[in-house]
Design an enzyme around this catalytic site. Sequence first.
Site, PDB file in Angstrom:
ATOM      1  N   GLU A 185       0.795  -1.087  -0.171  1.00 38.49           N
ATOM      2  CA  GLU A 185       0.181   0.108   0.028  1.00 38.49           C
ATOM      3  C   GLU A 185       0.778   1.232  -0.140  1.00 38.49           C
ATOM      4  O   GLU A 185       1.882   1.507   0.839  1.00 38.49           O
ATOM      5  CB  GLU A 185      -1.160  -0.062   1.185  1.00 38.49           C
ATOM      6  CG  GLU A 185      -1.713   1.443   1.603  1.00 38.49           C
ATOM      7  CD  GLU A 185      -2.482   2.044   0.201  1.00 38.49           C
ATOM      8  OE1 GLU A 185      -3.157   1.134  -0.445  1.00 38.49           O
ATOM      9  OE2 GLU A 185      -2.269   3.032   0.143  1.00 38.49           O
ATOM     10  N   GLY A 198     -19.574   7.386   1.110  1.00 35.89           N
ATOM     11  CA  GLY A 198     -20.684   7.286   1.920  1.00 35.89           C
ATOM     12  C   GLY A 198     -21.022   6.060   2.675  1.00 35.89           C
ATOM     13  O   GLY A 198     -21.941   5.899   3.516  1.00 35.89           O
ATOM     14  N   ASP A 381      -1.927   4.269 -11.102  1.00 40.40           N
ATOM     15  CA  ASP A 381      -0.793   3.737 -11.268  1.00 40.40           C
ATOM     16  C   ASP A 381      -0.894   2.160 -11.819  1.00 40.40           C
ATOM     17  O   ASP A 381      -0.182   1.886 -12.444  1.00 40.40           O
ATOM     18  CB  ASP A 381       0.032   3.701  -9.815  1.00 40.40           C
ATOM     19  CG  ASP A 381       0.259   4.893  -9.158  1.00 40.40           C
ATOM     20  OD1 ASP A 381      -0.483   5.970  -9.563  1.00 40.40           O
ATOM     21  OD2 ASP A 381       0.918   4.991  -7.921  1.00 40.40           O
ATOM     22  N   ARG A 440     -26.133  10.138 -12.167  1.00 46.70           N
ATOM     23  CA  ARG A 440     -25.332  11.038 -11.659  1.00 46.70           C
ATOM     24  C   ARG A 440     -24.813  11.851 -12.668  1.00 46.70           C
ATOM     25  O   ARG A 440     -24.600  13.140 -12.378  1.00 46.70           O
ATOM     26  CB  ARG A 440     -24.074  10.367 -10.683  1.00 46.70           C
ATOM     27  CG  ARG A 440     -24.735   9.482  -9.689  1.00 46.70           C
ATOM     28  CD  ARG A 440     -23.316   8.848  -9.151  1.00 46.70           C
ATOM     29  NE  ARG A 440     -23.646   8.548  -7.506  1.00 46.70           N
ATOM     30  CZ  ARG A 440     -22.806   7.791  -6.660  1.00 46.70           C
ATOM     31  NH1 ARG A 440     -21.794   7.356  -7.181  1.00 46.70           N
ATOM     32  NH2 ARG A 440     -23.395   7.570  -5.603  1.00 46.70           N
ATOM     33  N   HIS A 560     -15.316   8.891  -9.753  1.00 50.75           N
ATOM     34  CA  HIS A 560     -15.023   7.698  -9.991  1.00 50.75           C
ATOM     35  C   HIS A 560     -14.658   7.547 -11.484  1.00 50.75           C
ATOM     36  O   HIS A 560     -15.226   7.996 -12.297  1.00 50.75           O
ATOM     37  CB  HIS A 560     -16.317   6.745  -9.924  1.00 50.75           C
ATOM     38  CG  HIS A 560     -16.007   5.265  -9.881  1.00 50.75           C
ATOM     39  ND1 HIS A 560     -16.015   4.582  -8.786  1.00 50.75           N
ATOM     40  CD2 HIS A 560     -15.888   4.245 -10.710  1.00 50.75           C
ATOM     41  CE1 HIS A 560     -16.041   3.079  -8.993  1.00 50.75           C
ATOM     42  NE2 HIS A 560     -15.807   3.097 -10.263  1.00 50.75           N
ATOM     43  N   GLU A 589     -11.878  -0.377  -8.953  1.00 52.54           N
ATOM     44  CA  GLU A 589     -11.854   0.832  -9.791  1.00 52.54           C
ATOM     45  C   GLU A 589     -10.533   0.685 -10.932  1.00 52.54           C
ATOM     46  O   GLU A 589     -10.673   1.478 -11.786  1.00 52.54           O
ATOM     47  CB  GLU A 589     -11.747   1.991  -8.769  1.00 52.54           C
ATOM     48  CG  GLU A 589     -12.516   3.521  -9.803  1.00 52.54           C
ATOM     49  CD  GLU A 589     -12.246   4.617  -8.858  1.00 52.54           C
ATOM     50  OE1 GLU A 589     -12.417   4.537  -7.676  1.00 52.54           O
ATOM     51  OE2 GLU A 589     -12.324   5.718  -9.401  1.00 52.54           O
TER      52      GLU A 589
HETATM   53  P1  ADP Z   1     -10.929   0.021  -4.821  1.00 58.21           P
HETATM   54  O1  ADP Z   1     -12.352   1.065  -4.493  1.00 58.21           O
HETATM   55  O2  ADP Z   1     -10.912  -0.282  -6.327  1.00 58.21           O
HETATM   56  O3  ADP Z   1     -10.512  -0.887  -3.773  1.00 58.21           O
HETATM   57  P2  ADP Z   1      -9.465   2.296  -3.396  1.00 58.21           P
HETATM   58  O4  ADP Z   1      -9.228   3.892  -3.954  1.00 58.21           O
HETATM   59  O5  ADP Z   1     -10.381   1.937  -2.367  1.00 58.21           O
HETATM   60  O6  ADP Z   1      -9.691   1.256  -4.855  1.00 58.21           O
HETATM   61  O7  ADP Z   1      -7.930   1.638  -3.386  1.00 58.21           O
HETATM   62  C1  ADP Z   1      -6.842   1.633  -3.890  1.00 58.21           C
HETATM   63  C2  ADP Z   1      -5.915   1.698  -2.969  1.00 58.21           C
HETATM   64  O8  ADP Z   1      -4.641   1.482  -3.788  1.00 58.21           O
HETATM   65  C3  ADP Z   1      -5.232   3.043  -2.104  1.00 58.21           C
HETATM   66  O9  ADP Z   1      -5.154   2.713  -0.879  1.00 58.21           O
HETATM   67  C4  ADP Z   1      -4.145   3.414  -2.746  1.00 58.21           C
HETATM   68  O10 ADP Z   1      -3.347   4.258  -1.819  1.00 58.21           O
HETATM   69  C5  ADP Z   1      -3.553   2.206  -3.525  1.00 58.21           C
HETATM   70  N1  ADP Z   1      -2.531   2.323  -4.303  1.00 58.21           N
HETATM   71  C6  ADP Z   1      -2.850   3.294  -5.621  1.00 58.21           C
HETATM   72  N2  ADP Z   1      -1.500   2.977  -6.325  1.00 58.21           N
HETATM   73  C7  ADP Z   1      -0.724   2.306  -5.617  1.00 58.21           C
HETATM   74  C8  ADP Z   1       0.643   1.753  -5.845  1.00 58.21           C
HETATM   75  N3  ADP Z   1       1.368   2.301  -7.007  1.00 58.21           N
HETATM   76  N4  ADP Z   1       1.108   1.106  -5.061  1.00 58.21           N
HETATM   77  C9  ADP Z   1       0.730   0.570  -4.085  1.00 58.21           C
HETATM   78  N5  ADP Z   1      -0.793   1.079  -3.585  1.00 58.21           N
HETATM   79  C10 ADP Z   1      -1.470   2.031  -4.543  1.00 58.21           C
END
Ligand code: ADP
Length: 624
Positions: A185, A198, A381, A440, A560, A589
């Site tokens: 993460e 929400g 990313d 939306r 989104h 996502e």
């Molecule tokens: P989803 O709803 O698809 O689960 P989220 O936005 O809740 O997506 O979570 C995506 C997570 O991935 C976030 O916690 C973000 O910080 C993490 N993230 C994004 N890019 C990277 C990366 N390059 N390496 C590690 N974690 C990442």
Amino acid sequence: MKSFSRKILSAVLAALLVLTTACGGSSAGSSSASSEAASANEAGIFNPGTYSATTTGMHEMTVTVTVDANSITDIQVEHQETEGIGSPVAENMPQQILELQGLGIDAVASATLTSNAILEGVTQCLRDAGASDETIAAWQAKKPEVVQEEDAEYTADVVVIGAGGAGMAAAVTAQQAGKSVIVLEKTSAMGGNTILSGGAMNAVDDGSEVALEHEDSVALHIQQTYEGGDEQGNLELVTILCEKAWEGVEWLKELGMGFTGEVFTVTGGLWPRAQRPSDPEGTGFFKTYQNYMDQNDGITMLYNTTANELMVDENGAVYGVKATGSTGNSITVTANNGVVLATGGFGRNVEMRVAANEETQLWPTLDETIPSTNASGITGDGILMAEAVGANLVQMGNIQLLPLGDPETGSLSGNIEHSVESRIFVNEQGERFVNEGGRRDEMTLALFEQTNTTMFIVMDSDTYPTGDELNNFGETINDLVAAGRAYKADTLEELAEMMGVPADTLVATVEEYNRYCTGGDLEGQTDAFGRTLFSDVEGINNGINNAPYYAAKRVPTVHHTMGGVEINANCEVLNTQGQVIPGLFAAGEVTGGIHGTNRLGGNALTDTVVFGRIAGASAANYTR
Ligand code: ADP
């Protein structure tokens, strides 16, 4: 704007202080003193004592700082920041400032409002303690010393990238299948965009009393999801999403997650089928996943670790990830089984969203003037990493905006609505302008047409009988009113005055709306904007007619990104020839093509749970 004006105020105060001290010749904080000169000064750089400042993160907070002549000796923060989001920052950051004796601490990506509020509060206290501009600048420039940690290599059965909703559902599922799991993460905490939502999770328990009461079914959920995205979504994946949604809720309940049992219509959800977690925002999901990890071994979290590249063998199979740790060290994680990509979308990558919008031109603009509800690390990313190994990207131009952004930050906090049925949207002329129960994209496009692209949510006190009740973001309406983020008045005329809209128009707008609600003379008919969802809750006053009245200003905000990596029903990632990329799975996502042009409100959390679980199981089953 508020924090900006506070900054201006601070600067003015500092300037006044400089003037006063320059004229009056007080030793502390003398205008000419550089920080070293000031520290050399016998009187020191601060006037010893205890100082307090009020700032606003997610909520108002009081920062109290005690200083001696040259250092901070104590920091106390009284706060109500959200558990699991702002609260850990409010607890840890004061200690970091104390240890550093400096202010150059980076904001935590998932809690920038809280981080900035604390830094701002401490800065204000130091200024009140007589710190000169030079001292403040020197303290702000002082950053923690970074000692580069050793490079590291890890191996696990399943590797998950991203600790948001989809990543954690995948991690727990793979662990439940008996696999060891490592989660990478980027930020210092789990949650991603999911924790900032929400909390609404669409799921129909087919044939249940609740479903029958609302004339709902899995079939209707499928139909509305597919048609709500203009039939651009992948029908097979839409069907899985809706059919497996309730199973996802039951799985979460088994893990200990609380739901209120109440079903509601979330904005853009089109139907009352959103399950409401007992905890605010998306915090309930992560409390549950954390509790599971506290009680079960097998999942290792690597925080502050940014994945950069997928490792591919000579046969084109993905078998690991190259990443960078917070100190710049390299981290390599190899998977015995599969790698799950769960890095979320690209709502905070302005370049990517502008380029994607050029394809479809769904929005007048998606440049930096349009804020986002997203966490700052949501920069696409994973989409770029997958593309680099040949993944097919689909429907990148399908980007969702909400009409519900905070006017200062674009975040969803401060959103006073609880369910579609109990509120209307009015523009600066005090008029309704759209079907507030609709899609939306339609609501937000209509908002772009309004003066200053600004609207107000208007509702009465049916939802907030005492004012101490929480909105979906863990805030009380009374706090929002006190902070100037919402308006409260005993009459619609007074409310209109606070909002700066014509009172007679607002009164007429509300009267007209009330005619469609239960008991109104147009009950059961659709209104000029085609709205069909009106309050019809028994036992309470219906329509907007129960004082006090509330309003809150809102603007369009990027929410989104529905485009991304193409997957099949097993969450295997497909390449541009439509073939599976062995070893690579994706969920949430980061994936594309499920929701089509417009995602139904409440379907994103369902997506994270349903496809997160499938991706976790598929990755656990995969062998190279
Ligand atoms: P989803 O709803 O698809 O689960 P989220 O936005 O809740 O997506 O979570 C995506 C997570 O991935 C976030 O916690 C973000 O910080 C993490 N993230 C994004 N890019 C990277 C990366 N390059 N390496 C590690 N974690 C990442």
